[in-house]
Design an enzyme around this catalytic site. Structure first.
Site, mmCIF file in Angstrom:
data_model
loop_
_atom_site.group_PDB
_atom_site.id
_atom_site.type_symbol
_atom_site.label_atom_id
_atom_site.label_comp_id
_atom_site.label_asym_id
_atom_site.label_seq_id
_atom_site.Cartn_x
_atom_site.Cartn_y
_atom_site.Cartn_z
ATOM 1 N N LYS A 80 -4.872 41.666 24.226
ATOM 2 C CA LYS A 80 -6.050 40.843 23.943
ATOM 3 C C LYS A 80 -7.345 41.640 24.097
ATOM 4 O O LYS A 80 -8.325 41.380 23.396
ATOM 5 C CB LYS A 80 -6.052 39.602 24.844
ATOM 6 C CG LYS A 80 -4.892 38.644 24.559
ATOM 7 C CD LYS A 80 -4.932 38.122 23.138
ATOM 8 C CE LYS A 80 -3.856 37.124 22.822
ATOM 9 N NZ LYS A 80 -3.936 36.625 21.434
ATOM 10 N N ALA A 130 0.259 29.126 12.697
ATOM 11 C CA ALA A 130 -0.432 27.831 12.563
ATOM 12 C C ALA A 130 0.523 26.644 12.640
ATOM 13 O O ALA A 130 0.128 25.521 12.374
ATOM 14 C CB ALA A 130 -1.218 27.797 11.259
ATOM 15 N N TYR A 166 -0.006 41.385 27.960
ATOM 16 C CA TYR A 166 -0.808 40.391 27.235
ATOM 17 C C TYR A 166 -2.297 40.752 27.283
ATOM 18 O O TYR A 166 -2.994 40.736 26.264
ATOM 19 C CB TYR A 166 -0.551 39.017 27.854
ATOM 20 C CG TYR A 166 -1.254 37.873 27.170
ATOM 21 C CD1 TYR A 166 -0.766 37.349 25.972
ATOM 22 C CD2 TYR A 166 -2.396 37.296 27.724
ATOM 23 C CE1 TYR A 166 -1.414 36.276 25.348
ATOM 24 C CE2 TYR A 166 -3.035 36.230 27.114
ATOM 25 C CZ TYR A 166 -2.540 35.726 25.930
ATOM 26 O OH TYR A 166 -3.170 34.668 25.313
ATOM 27 N N ARG A 174 1.929 25.514 15.350
ATOM 28 C CA ARG A 174 1.814 24.794 16.628
ATOM 29 C C ARG A 174 0.492 25.141 17.315
ATOM 30 O O ARG A 174 -0.189 26.084 16.928
ATOM 31 C CB ARG A 174 2.957 25.208 17.567
ATOM 32 C CG ARG A 174 4.330 24.833 17.063
ATOM 33 C CD ARG A 174 5.418 25.236 18.035
ATOM 34 N NE ARG A 174 5.774 26.638 17.958
ATOM 35 C CZ ARG A 174 5.774 27.479 18.985
ATOM 36 N NH1 ARG A 174 5.424 27.065 20.183
ATOM 37 N NH2 ARG A 174 6.131 28.743 18.825
HETATM 38 P P1 NAP Z 1 1.805 28.544 20.900
HETATM 39 O O1 NAP Z 1 1.585 27.082 21.048
HETATM 40 O O2 NAP Z 1 2.929 29.192 21.618
HETATM 41 O O3 NAP Z 1 1.916 28.873 19.336
HETATM 42 C C1 NAP Z 1 2.159 30.187 18.935
HETATM 43 C C2 NAP Z 1 2.127 30.261 17.430
HETATM 44 O O4 NAP Z 1 2.280 31.630 17.047
HETATM 45 C C3 NAP Z 1 3.251 29.484 16.773
HETATM 46 O O5 NAP Z 1 2.761 28.906 15.577
HETATM 47 C C4 NAP Z 1 4.277 30.570 16.454
HETATM 48 O O6 NAP Z 1 5.089 30.306 15.308
HETATM 49 C C5 NAP Z 1 3.357 31.726 16.133
HETATM 50 N N1 NAP Z 1 3.990 33.040 16.237
HETATM 51 C C6 NAP Z 1 4.553 33.620 17.325
HETATM 52 N N2 NAP Z 1 5.040 34.830 17.016
HETATM 53 C C7 NAP Z 1 4.768 35.016 15.691
HETATM 54 C C8 NAP Z 1 5.024 36.063 14.773
HETATM 55 N N3 NAP Z 1 5.654 37.183 15.147
HETATM 56 N N4 NAP Z 1 4.629 35.906 13.484
HETATM 57 C C9 NAP Z 1 4.006 34.775 13.087
HETATM 58 N N5 NAP Z 1 3.737 33.750 13.906
HETATM 59 C C10 NAP Z 1 4.119 33.874 15.199
HETATM 60 O O7 NAP Z 1 0.487 29.364 21.369
HETATM 61 P P2 NAP Z 1 -1.051 28.930 21.483
HETATM 62 O O8 NAP Z 1 -1.326 28.590 22.895
HETATM 63 O O9 NAP Z 1 -1.401 27.978 20.423
HETATM 64 O O10 NAP Z 1 -1.763 30.334 21.246
HETATM 65 C C11 NAP Z 1 -2.379 30.687 20.016
HETATM 66 C C12 NAP Z 1 -3.222 31.934 20.251
HETATM 67 O O11 NAP Z 1 -4.224 31.650 21.240
HETATM 68 C C13 NAP Z 1 -2.414 33.115 20.785
HETATM 69 O O12 NAP Z 1 -2.898 34.308 20.224
HETATM 70 C C14 NAP Z 1 -2.702 33.074 22.275
HETATM 71 O O13 NAP Z 1 -2.566 34.334 22.864
HETATM 72 C C15 NAP Z 1 -4.153 32.626 22.261
HETATM 73 N N6 NAP Z 1 -4.595 32.049 23.539
HETATM 74 C C16 NAP Z 1 -4.012 30.903 24.027
HETATM 75 C C17 NAP Z 1 -4.466 30.382 25.233
HETATM 76 C C18 NAP Z 1 -3.897 29.128 25.827
HETATM 77 O O14 NAP Z 1 -4.268 28.790 26.964
HETATM 78 N N7 NAP Z 1 -3.020 28.417 25.146
HETATM 79 C C19 NAP Z 1 -5.486 31.033 25.941
HETATM 80 C C20 NAP Z 1 -6.045 32.185 25.411
HETATM 81 C C21 NAP Z 1 -5.595 32.679 24.208
HETATM 82 P P3 NAP Z 1 6.533 29.539 15.406
HETATM 83 O O15 NAP Z 1 6.202 28.088 15.670
HETATM 84 O O16 NAP Z 1 7.171 29.735 14.085
HETATM 85 O O17 NAP Z 1 7.264 30.160 16.539
#
Ligand code: NAP
Length: 249
Positions: free
Chosen positions: A161, A15, A157, A17
């Site tokens: 998912k 949470a 990935y 970012r």
């Molecule tokens: P993001 O901006 O890269 O943020 C990722 C978050 O996950 C960060 O808060 C990061 O923490 C945390 N994280 C990564 N590895 C971790 C671990 N081992 N333990 C705890 N926290 C961890 O990604 P996002 O785009 O917001 O994506 C959030 C979710 O939505 C993901 O599951 C992603 O697959 C899904 N999603 C995203 C999209 C898209 O288009 N963006 C589309 C479909 C699904 P740190 O800041 O500490 O590194």
């Protein structure tokens, strides 16, 4: 503002970012106390907590690599110790290591499956006992349109998912009799750090393929999560809600 999550305790993984941060803020706006989990980015997590507090909400940041079972257990225990229980678990933490299968390293497969899928097992297993005891709970797992439609360069990935969707349905069947709902949200293309490195051409292609002809906003995922976390969604379980501008209908 509708504070229909007043007195609820929520844990949101990843949470600090992007989408997770938006989910944490929206849950707090609806009245929930929110545990902001992060892995590496303490500064961003502190900023998310400060943003919640600035709006009058209650929040703490907890570092834990949720892909590690013991750390996930500690995260959930910290929430229960700090707030007395856990009502809402949002498994959002995720990462990518995109590569064509022929070039993908075994480590890239293992990392993605551990962080995206095993983390969901870890946190659900750790939180289920507290929810079962209270005979109440909401679990929302963040999947992806890649897990539904597949995506070249994302075998790791997409498998993680898609795994989340099967996991969600199975756990919904197990925990339904205990008044706990388990659902998934599958976002489409949302501009965050995760998608920032995608070539401009691919981003344009994704927009072209989306009937609403734009990317989504992190808040638009958060609204769906907050709905599923609320009493208004009490009869919905095992569902995967795509929030993707119509991309994979
Ligand atoms: P993001 O901006 O890269 O943020 C990722 C978050 O996950 C960060 O808060 C990061 O923490 C945390 N994280 C990564 N590895 C971790 C671990 N081992 N333990 C705890 N926290 C961890 O990604 P996002 O785009 O917001 O994506 C959030 C979710 O939505 C993901 O599951 C992603 O697959 C899904 N999603 C995203 C999209 C898209 O288009 N963006 C589309 C479909 C699904 P740190 O800041 O500490 O590194």
């Amino acid at each position: 503002m509708d504070r229909y999550l007043e007195n609820k305790v929520a844990v949101v993984t990843g949470a600090s970012r992007g989408i997770g941060r938006a989910i944490a803020l929206e849950l707090a706006r609806c009245g929930a106390s929110v545990v902001v989990n992060y892995n590496r980015n303490a500064e961003a997590a502190a900023e998310a907590v400060a943003a919640i507090e600035a709006e009058g909400g209650q929040s703490i940041a907890v570092q834990a690599d949720v892909g590690d079972f013991e750390q996930a257990k500690r995260l959930i225990q910290t929430a229960v110790d700090g707030f007395g229980r856990i009502d809402i678990l949002v498994n959002n933490a995720g990462t990518t290591r995109d590569q064509l299968l022929m070039l993908m390293k075994e480590g890239d497969w293992d990392d993605v499956l551990r962080i995206n899928l095993k983390s969901v097992f870890n946190c659900c297993k750790a939180a289920a006992r507290s929810m079962v005891r209270k005979r109440r709970g909401r679990i929302i797992n963040i999947s992806s349109v890649s897990g539904i439609a597949g995506q070249g360069g994302q075998t790791n990935y997409a498998a993680s998912k898609a795994g989340i969707i099967g996991f969600t349905k199975s756990l919904a069947k197990e925990l339904g009799p205990r008044n706990i709902t388990v659902n998934a949200v599958a976002p489409g293309f949302i501009p965050t750090d995760l998608t920032a490195d995608l070539p401009e051409e691919l981003q344009q292609k994704a927009i072209e393929s989306t009937p609403l002809k734009r990317m989504g906003r992190p808040e638009e995922i958060a609204y769906a999560v907050v709905f599923l976390a609320s009493d208004k969604a009490a009869f919905i379980t095992g569902e995967t809600l795509t929030v993707d501008g119509g991309l994979v209908m």
